[in-house]
Design a protein around this motif. Structure first.
Motif, PDB file in Angstrom:
ATOM      1  N   UNK A   1     -51.925 -81.760 -63.016  1.00 43.65           N
ATOM      2  CA  UNK A   1     -51.861 -80.401 -62.640  1.00 43.65           C
ATOM      3  C   UNK A   1     -52.195 -80.040 -61.079  1.00 43.65           C
ATOM      4  N   UNK A   2     -51.473 -79.104 -60.568  1.00 44.24           N
ATOM      5  CA  UNK A   2     -51.519 -79.021 -59.349  1.00 44.24           C
ATOM      6  C   UNK A   2     -52.771 -78.539 -58.760  1.00 44.24           C
ATOM      7  N   UNK A   3     -53.320 -77.587 -59.707  1.00 41.83           N
ATOM      8  CA  UNK A   3     -54.889 -77.146 -59.334  1.00 41.83           C
ATOM      9  C   UNK A   3     -55.786 -78.089 -59.978  1.00 41.83           C
ATOM     10  N   UNK A   4     -55.610 -79.311 -59.961  1.00 39.92           N
ATOM     11  CA  UNK A   4     -56.696 -80.164 -60.796  1.00 39.92           C
ATOM     12  C   UNK A   4     -58.111 -80.082 -59.935  1.00 39.92           C
ATOM     13  N   UNK A   5     -58.081 -80.109 -58.791  1.00 42.58           N
ATOM     14  CA  UNK A   5     -59.444 -79.897 -58.008  1.00 42.58           C
ATOM     15  C   UNK A   5     -60.267 -78.552 -58.510  1.00 42.58           C
ATOM     16  N   UNK A   6     -59.415 -77.566 -58.188  1.00 47.22           N
ATOM     17  CA  UNK A   6     -60.059 -76.289 -58.854  1.00 47.22           C
ATOM     18  C   UNK A   6     -60.609 -76.296 -60.272  1.00 47.22           C
TER      19      UNK A   6
END
Length: 446
Positions: A30-35
């Motif tokens: 997911x491109x928002x994996x860090x958040x």
């Protein structure tokens, strides 16, 4: 404040790594994996902390369920906003991911806890403790340490320069000498912790003996601080209450009061809106149970001793309601005949206390604070318990530190919990107390 055991900090770091690695593995694409990882980490650590998994305490079999419950609840809470991020068409996939994540985190944290308990029991050495001062305070802290084997500590003895104390010794723990003997006593007994429990100010001679006799590296605690750390209660004495006064009149206390009041208004409105369906069901159930009034009001004592009318949903038959009855002090059995059958569930899950949000909006109560007591209890305890009035330096609360630690305290214990809250209060801790209270209530353990 120094920590008693670094093991809890190590556990927290390891748990954070387990939670993060599991979330990274699942949501790496997911491109928002860090958040997403940070969100899961924050929620899960907060829930585990609210269940006291990062405190020095005893563990039992029921903690396995508490761990499972905490991680499951954390995944549900963290997963709700994920529905909007990933889309509801991915709901089934998200549920599978959450189940896998919960299982992975639970397995990792459970194994870590097992290794930790083995380390405590068979590997970690017991820390020897020396107490300076064999008076009442010294014996009190010695008893607290002896009653808490999970601390991994052993009181080897006292140091005391008072010859009367030496002659009248009635403790099972020996007095090993005078303060001038501290160097030899610490060396002979391999002492790792020294607790200063002398009430009066020590003169320069005693202080010189101690500073010469206590090697660098040996941890030194003031008795009140150590008592707070292991009991999470405030040791009531003239000295400590004076310090409490100064902490309550600082400029930052005024800023905290304004922010807290703003938070109380927002939180009370949010709680009223979220629980509106429950309140409507309660109103209908009460009204059709005996057609009496919906609400029950009782005079309680608020900030600085000011009386106010605390509001609750009425749960007892109208002809059996007693004005002097105090839910916070009087034990009520589950089959008490005064309680209307429908209202038993209201009491079990504290739904009857939801109208107190009106008291919060009025400024008579806060969301978090010491529980308010009746006038009779207030005046009685004010006469017989020193510093009882100090608990009324802040607004009384809908929930509080005492409630999540001990639901059936003595009046003295209640005061210690309340003063501990007053001394250490800050916004994040207020939120943690609220989360812990709601968790207990939702699980029916209120």
């Amino acid at each position: 404040m120094p920590v008693i055991s670094k093991s809890q900090c190590v556990l927290a770091v390891i748990d954070a790594l387990i939670i993060s690695l599991s979330a990274i593995y699942i949501f790496v694409s997911n491109p928002l994996s860090l958040y997403i990882v940070l969100w899961f980490l924050l929620v899960t650590m907060l829930i585990l902390n609210s269940k006291r998994f990062y405190e020095t305490r005893k563990y039992s079999l029921k903690d396995i369920y508490a761990l499972f419950e905490g991680i499951t609840v954390a995944n549900v809470i963290a997963g709700i906003p994920m529905c909007f991020i990933l889309g509801f068409d991915m709901m089934l996939v998200l549920v599978l991911f959450l189940v896998f994540n919960a299982a992975a985190v639970f397995t990792g944290v459970f194994i870590t806890r097992c290794i930790y308990l083995i380390h405590l029991k068979y590997i970690k050495p017991v820390k020897n403790v020396l107490i300076v001062g064999a008076g009442q305070d010294g014996k009190l802290i010695a008893e607290e340490i002896q009653s808490r084997p999970e601390l991994g500590m052993k009181v080897v003895g006292f140091l005391d320069d008072n010859m009367n104390t030496l002659e009248d010794e009635d403790s099972t723990i020996p007095i090993l000498g005078l303060t001038c003997d501290s160097e030899a006593v610490i060396k002979d007994n391999n002492v790792k912790i020294v607790i200063i429990s002398v009430k009066s100010r020590m003169d320069s001679v005693i202080l010189t003996d101690l500073i010469k006799g206590i090697p660098l590296g040996v941890k030194v605690w003031r008795m009140p601080k150590f008592y707070e750390k292991i009991t999470r209660r405030y040791l009531v004495s003239k000295m400590t209450v004076n310090w409490l006064f100064y902490s309550c009149v600082k400029k930052k206390a005024l800023l905290f009061a304004y922010i807290k009041r703003f938070g109380d208004i927002l939180a009370s409105i949010a709680i009223m809106l979220i629980t509106l369906p429950l309140s409507l069901i309660a109103i209908l159930g009460i009204k059709f149970s005996d057609f009496g009034p919906i609400f029950f009001t009782q005079t309680r004592i608020g900030k600085f001793g000011k009386p106010f009318k605390m509001i609750k949903f009425r749960t007892m038959y109208q002809d059996k309601v007693e004005e002097d009855f105090d839910d916070d002090l009087n034990e009520v059995s589950a089959n008490d005949k005064r309680i209307m059958p429908f209202c038993r569930i209201l009491r079990k899950f504290h739904i009857d206390e939801l109208p107190q949000m009106i008291n919060v909006l009025r400024g008579e109560m806060s969301i978090v604070g010491p529980r308010p007591v009746r006038e009779e209890v207030y005046y009685e305890n004010r006469e017989k318990i020193p510093f009882w009035e100090c608990r009324n330096w802040v607004r009384p609360g809908w929930c509080g530190w005492q409630q999540i630690n001990n639901f059936e305290p003595t009046s003295e214990e209640r005061l210690e919990y309340d003063l501990y809250y007053i001394k250490h209060k800050h916004l994040f801790w207020e939120f943690v107390i609220l989360v812990q209270y709601i968790a207990k209530v939702v699980c029916g353990r209120g």
